[in-house]
Scaffold this active site. Structure first.
Site, PDB file in Angstrom:
ATOM      1  N   GLU A 215      44.228  40.330  16.755  1.00 37.19           N
ATOM      2  CA  GLU A 215      43.919  40.281  15.375  1.00 37.19           C
ATOM      3  C   GLU A 215      42.986  39.318  15.108  1.00 37.19           C
ATOM      4  OE1 GLU A 215      46.926  41.009  16.736  1.00 37.19           O
ATOM      5  OE2 GLU A 215      48.058  42.252  15.623  1.00 37.19           O
ATOM      6  N   GLU A 355      62.490  37.615  14.801  1.00 42.61           N
ATOM      7  CA  GLU A 355      61.783  37.473  16.096  1.00 42.61           C
ATOM      8  C   GLU A 355      62.602  36.666  17.085  1.00 42.61           C
ATOM      9  OE1 GLU A 355      57.108  38.047  16.622  1.00 42.61           O
ATOM     10  OE2 GLU A 355      57.714  35.622  17.002  1.00 42.61           O
ATOM     11  N   LYS A 514      51.716  45.992  21.689  1.00 47.82           N
ATOM     12  CA  LYS A 514      50.422  45.414  22.135  1.00 47.82           C
ATOM     13  C   LYS A 514      49.798  46.130  23.250  1.00 47.82           C
ATOM     14  CE  LYS A 514      51.502  40.771  20.661  1.00 47.82           C
ATOM     15  NZ  LYS A 514      51.535  39.365  21.186  1.00 47.82           N
TER      16      LYS A 514
HETATM   17  O1  F6P Z   1      53.852  38.542  17.197  1.00 48.34           O
HETATM   18  C1  F6P Z   1      53.875  37.810  18.445  1.00 48.34           C
HETATM   19  C2  F6P Z   1      53.408  36.559  18.412  1.00 48.34           C
HETATM   20  O2  F6P Z   1      53.470  36.039  19.738  1.00 48.34           O
HETATM   21  C3  F6P Z   1      54.266  35.331  17.542  1.00 48.34           C
HETATM   22  O3  F6P Z   1      55.282  34.816  17.956  1.00 48.34           O
HETATM   23  C4  F6P Z   1      52.847  34.447  17.083  1.00 48.34           C
HETATM   24  O4  F6P Z   1      53.338  33.737  16.197  1.00 48.34           O
HETATM   25  C5  F6P Z   1      51.842  35.346  16.966  1.00 48.34           C
HETATM   26  O5  F6P Z   1      51.995  36.326  18.005  1.00 48.34           O
HETATM   27  C6  F6P Z   1      50.527  34.773  17.146  1.00 48.34           C
HETATM   28  O6  F6P Z   1      50.247  34.344  18.392  1.00 48.34           O
HETATM   29  P1  F6P Z   1      49.198  33.365  18.655  1.00 48.34           P
HETATM   30  O7  F6P Z   1      49.442  31.992  17.891  1.00 48.34           O
HETATM   31  O8  F6P Z   1      49.047  32.752  19.956  1.00 48.34           O
HETATM   32  O9  F6P Z   1      47.576  34.104  18.028  1.00 48.34           O
END
Ligand code: F6P
Length: 547
Positions: A215, A355, A514
């Protein structure tokens, strides 16, 4: 094994609680108040600018004492020391869990891999301070020489929810900069934000601990391309900064090395707003306020670490959750802020709580034979009173609720504030006392309704009451008190994880979706859906036909 790994149901305290539950489960709280005039004083805590009343719970003093025994019998004290001392308590990822160090003092000594991490933490804090000041006072300028007016935080999960919630909650303390948050991979999200931006005066903060999140990278790329439609490649350095542990990947994305704010793998995403992940907070409300937020959290850390369990706010609130979740079989908990500023608080807590403690394998690798993580939900009062409170008052489910309010309003409109707080208090009173048949009858008899009409209507107007609430009352919403409040819930998560004997600091449950999304993306471009089940195939076909 660093953390104890005791199945809570095998402790003496748990068994005692089971027996005790049978004898108290039907007790009426209002009778308990009648019997013990000291109940409200005995079951409440005053700490700094916080007043926490937990007397409106379906507990007796014996319940509390047995719950405190449970905390002792699962070795909570030792676990707290391991947490603060930087031991590898995130065992499944082989990491320490040290968001508490981020709000520690320079004189603290927190060792990770043989090295004190405090100097590094303070180095990054200075970088945040300097950069925030330079952006706020206009010293750093955009590619056409204009001062920055807008900040866009690009991140998701912990790299979005914490900063977004704090910036919104502290909007009263905000400076002239406008802040936006882009998180969803939905292109309509980023495009709606882009519509509002002027490339010459916008600073982009890309936040991703791993810098591999689909994302965030998609949004960052779309935004960078949009920016490059207006400016040159060499201008990127002035407008893009990043927060990450993955320095190489950030550089690969084209961000100047000086524009990288590091973080560490011993900071979990959902506990990271205290690190450089909070850069947008510091930009929005100034570094001094950001530091006050940290100071508040540090005060709660010390309270949690040092206070005896019976006077320890996070410990008491955690034990109450265990009581309802594991003995009353309550499935969810509501968090109702009596402040519009707390609009995003429950959403933020959902990640932190669910989570962390949405786990079913215990610390011995066995499937648990009891309930763990609670569902968390909520909206601010009074809005929620006109939405879902009906179900809390008269539905069939038991929903323990935390009511959070501030004694002082920030804009000082006392008339509104009195109305707001009267609603806060009235709701907890109504949930406690309910309204008996006799009371309803007496009220209806004053109307023009006939006796038979009254008889018919009566059951619908009765409130059973006996619904548990905690009242968390705070003097005033400030960066410091917000820091305390967030840290309170962080420690509550920790205590519950210890008692449930689960690992609270990994999140493997988010991986499968994912992986499959990546496979599906490939299948979408090839048009071959054969590897999927019939239902999935039909859905893919529908998408393919109509996209
Ligand atoms: O949703 C899973 C996750 O790993 C969360 O724990 C984390 O806050 C989020 O994705 C974003 O991850 P990143 O900061 O590595 O982009």
């Amino acid at each position: 094994m660093v953390l104890p790994s005791i199945n809570p149901t095998t402790t003496q305290a748990w068994k005692a609680l089971q027996n005790h539950f049978e004898s108290v489960k039907d007790l009426e709280m209002k009778n308990l108040f009648e019997k013990n005039k000291e109940r409200a004083n005995n079951l409440s805590l005053k700490w700094e600018d916080f007043f926490v009343d937990f007397s409106k719970n379906r507990i007796t003093e014996e319940t509390l004492s047995l719950l405190l025994d449970l905390a002792k019998q699962v070795n909570l004290k030792e676990a707290i020391s391991a947490y603060f001392d930087g031991e590898i308590i995130n065992q499944t990822e082989n990491r320490a869990v040290l968001h508490t160090a981020l709000r520690g003092k320079i004189t603290d000594n927190v060792i990770v891999d043989g090295k004190n991490v405090m100097p590094e933490i303070f180095e990054v804090k200075s970088k945040i301070e300097k950069f925030s000041n330079q952006i706020i006072n206009g010293e750093l300028k955009g590619y056409t020489g204009k001062e920055f007016k807008t900040i866009v935080n690009i991140g998701i999960g912990g790299s979005d929810l914490g900063p977004a919630m704090v910036v919104d909650t502290l909007q009263f303390y905000k400076n002239h900069l406008t802040t936006h948050f882009v998180s969803n991979v939905d292109g309509d999200h980023v495009n709606e934000v882009l519509k509002k931006l002027d490339p010459e005066t916008t600073l982009f903060v890309i936040v991703s601990k791993t810098f591999t999140t689909q994302e965030t990278l998609s949004n960052a790329t779309t935004i960078k391309n949009w920016f490059l439609n207006h400016a040159n490649k060499s201008d990127v350095a002035k407008h893009f900064v990043a927060v990450s542990t993955n320095i190489e990947k950030v550089k690969g994305f084209g961000i100047d090395e000086n524009n990288i704010f590091p973080m560490w793998n011993w900071v979990g995403g959902r506990f990271s707003l205290w690190s450089a992940v909070g850069l947008s907070i510091s930009l929005a409300v100034g570094f001094k306020n950001f530091d006050k937020l940290l100071e508040g959290a540090n005060k709660m850390d010390l309270h949690f670490k040092n206070e005896a369990f019976e006077n320890n706010i996070p410990v008491i609130l955690s034990l109450l959750t265990i009581w309802y979740n594991n003995f009353f079989n309550a499935e969810s908990e509501a968090v109702i802020g009596y402040s519009q500023y707390l609009n995003q608080f429950a959403t933020y807590l959902q990640q932190g709580i669910m989570e962390s403690n949405g786990k079913s394998i215990d610390r011995n690798g066995e499937r648990v034979n009891y309930q763990t993580g609670t569902l968390i939900w909520g909206e601010p009062g009074t809005n929620s009173q006109h939405a879902f409170f009906q179900l809390i008052h008269q539905g069939t489910k038991l929903i323990p609720a935390d009511f959070i309010g501030f004694a002082q309003s920030l804009h000082g409109n006392q008339e509104h504030q009195d109305k707001l707080i009267s609603n806060y208090i009235a709701q907890t009173e109504a949930l406690l006392n309910g309204k008996t048949k006799a009371q309803v009858k007496a009220e209806l008899e004053k109307t023009k309704l006939s006796t038979s009409e009254i008889e018919k209507l009566l059951p619908y107007k009765v409130f059973e009451g006996n619904k548990p609430t905690n009242s968390i009352f705070i003097k005033k919403l400030t960066p410091e008190s917000l820091g305390k409040l967030i840290a309170l819930y962080e420690h509550k998560i920790f205590v519950q994880g210890i008692i449930w004997n689960i690992f609270s600091y990994d999140q493997f449950g988010v991986e499968l979706g994912k992986q499959l999304a990546n496979n599906i993306l490939k299948d979408m471009s090839s048009g071959n859906f054969d590897s999927h089940d019939r239902s999935t195939k039909n859905i893919l076909q529908f998408y393919n036909d109509f996209k």
